[in-house]
Write an enzyme that holds these catalytic residues in place. Structure first.
Site, mmCIF file in Angstrom:
data_model
loop_
_atom_site.group_PDB
_atom_site.id
_atom_site.type_symbol
_atom_site.label_atom_id
_atom_site.label_comp_id
_atom_site.label_asym_id
_atom_site.label_seq_id
_atom_site.Cartn_x
_atom_site.Cartn_y
_atom_site.Cartn_z
ATOM 1 N N LYS A 264 31.935 42.715 36.627
ATOM 2 C CA LYS A 264 32.823 43.290 35.620
ATOM 3 C C LYS A 264 32.558 44.771 35.403
ATOM 4 C CE LYS A 264 33.753 38.977 33.174
ATOM 5 N NZ LYS A 264 33.694 38.225 31.893
ATOM 6 N N LYS A 345 38.518 33.499 41.811
ATOM 7 C CA LYS A 345 38.887 32.590 40.741
ATOM 8 C C LYS A 345 40.257 32.960 40.181
ATOM 9 C CE LYS A 345 37.153 30.882 36.291
ATOM 10 N NZ LYS A 345 36.099 31.028 35.263
ATOM 11 N N LYS A 348 43.930 35.558 34.752
ATOM 12 C CA LYS A 348 45.094 36.263 34.220
ATOM 13 C C LYS A 348 44.931 37.772 34.279
ATOM 14 C CE LYS A 348 43.218 34.869 29.873
ATOM 15 N NZ LYS A 348 42.460 33.832 30.562
#
Length: 455
Positions: A264, A345, A348
């Site tokens: 991230k 994965k 959204k």
């Protein structure tokens, strides 16, 4: 030298007793492999007389095979360690569930009464601790095997209030939440809005997404008569306070080892400290409610392992306060992958919106996305992980249809990807229709969401 003599020499608090609770007895065994080890294991966590210890677990812990042991066990185990007769020690974490435990010593019916924290301290004093680079003390909770199927668990699960929930959320979490409500005594679900702050969301948008998430969970059939659903920030002071205490017990280097932090951080222009300390807040979320079982996908197991480390460190320093939570990986499809890249994965946050199926997608949107889903040129359909996109579509179909893998493969034998996509679309439209209809109904009753959040 007996254990009593050793403990007196080390000025370690203990008592020699002749009457004690058998359930608090800790048995000790010498383990023989390419190294000699000693194990402390709680009486209640032993197996049958024929097989007292699970050798396969011991082999994994010691990274050695084969492992053998004398079922008669040993007495005065601390003295054996002090003599240098063992190279490593395995300690059953279940000892920290007791106020005191009892170690076998010489003498008829005699035992050493000792606090678990003092047992850990004496092991460290003898050179066996778990904090060094190459720890000689291995901790493992042998009680999990006995308690895994028990209904007497307090289970906690969190979900970020993303608003538009995906098929991955549904198959990877929500379906299992419905099952765990029926299986376990106590279930807590929370909307992790504090965790959402790592991406600096717009406040009004976050409030709206919280409401959307509540409506979606209700539409999916989450039974709130049997489980608690709450907003994390409503008890945020408690979460933050415990997270601060945990942060003082957590080496910074462990946070930098977290795979999700690394992934991230690469995607954010400004990496806030909250992204790095995210797993500490997660540990506080779990421990604050004394949770004993935490359902996690594979992508969160590393965070839960860190939580277990933190809780053990807290208990060892301040005395037993909270249980070490057990991870529970869902039995069904744990990870739903992107429709455009089977190695990622389903998320959204993916810029390509065709990569995701949302629970509120219309039949036309579902049809379009599945038609565009990536496959390969091989006409044979099989659960081959080396073909990630085909494996993903087959796995989704398998979960929704409730069929075994072999049955699914036979069903699509000679049919090709087009047939799979057609039938998968039909299943998705059918399964998601009642969710979409219930959600639309809830939008006309805003007071219901308010009442859920105010409980």
């Amino acid at each position: 030298m007996t254990d009593a003599a050793l403990l007196r020499e080390k000025n370690c608090s203990h008592n020699v007793v002749y009457e004690f609770e058998r359930s608090k007895l800790v048995r000790t065994f010498i383990l023989e492999s390419n190294q000699r080890a000693l194990i402390f294991v709680c009486e209640d966590n032993l197996g049958t007389e024929e097989v007292l210890l699970d050798v396969s677990v011991l082999e994994k812990l010691l990274e050695s095979s084969p492992v053998t042991y004398n079922p008669g066990g040993v007495t005065d185990a601390l003295s054996l360690i002090a003599k240098g007769n063992v190279q490593s020690v395995i300690l059953d974490e279940s000892v920290f569930d007791q106020d005191v435990v009892y170690l076998q010593t010489v003498g008829r019916n005699a035992a050493i009464e000792i606090r678990p924290d003092d047992l850990r301290k004496i092991l460290a004093d003898l050179g066996f601790d778990s904090e060094s680079e190459k720890p000689k003390l291995i901790t493992y909770d042998f009680g999990y095997a006995a308690s895994d199927d028990s209904s007497k668990h307090r289970v906690i699960s969190g979900i970020q209030p993303s608003g538009d929930m995906t098929l991955g959320n549904y198959l990877g979490a929500i379906i299992n939440w419905q099952k765990q409500i029926e299986k376990y005594d106590e279930n807590f679900f929370f909307l992790a809005d504090l965790h959402s702050l790592t991406v600096l969301p717009d406040p009004a948008d976050l409030r709206n997404r919280i409401r959307q998430t509540v409506m979606t969970l209700i539409a999916c059939g989450l039974d709130l008569e049997k489980a608690a659903l709450f907003r994390q920030s409503d008890l945020g002071g408690y979460h933050a306070e415990l997270a601060w205490i945990f942060s003082c017990l957590t080496p910074e280097g462990r946070l930098e080892q977290m795979t999700q932090f690394k992934d991230k951080a690469q995607k954010q222009q400004m990496v806030g400290a909250g992204l790095k300390t995210y797993p500490i807040l997660m540990a506080a979320d779990i421990s604050l409610y004394q949770a004993t079982l935490v359902p996690v996908g594979e992508d969160q197991r590393q965070h839960l392992e860190l939580c277990r480390e933190i809780v053990r460190r807290f208990n060892n320093r301040y005395g037993y306060t909270m249980p070490v939570p057990q991870p529970k990986v869902p039995e069904v499809l744990a990870r739903v992958m992107s429709l455009t890249d089977g190695t990622k994965k389903m998320s959204k946050s993916d810029e390509n919106k065709d990569s995701c199926i949302y629970l509120l997608d219309s039949p036309d949107e579902i049809n379009r996305k599945i038609k565009r889903a990536k496959t390969d040129n091989n006409p044979t359909l099989s659960f081959d992980e080396n073909r990630p996109e085909v494996f993903n579509l087959l796995s989704i179909y398998q979960v929704l249809s409730g069929k075994e893998k072999e049955t699914v493969e036979r069903h699509f034998e000679g049919k090709g990807a087009a047939a799979l996509k057609k039938e998968l679309t039909e299943l998705l439209v059918e399964d998601l229709k009642p969710i979409r209809e219930k959600y639309n109904e809830l939008t006309t009753h805003p007071g219901l969401v308010d009442s859920v959040l105010q409980k």
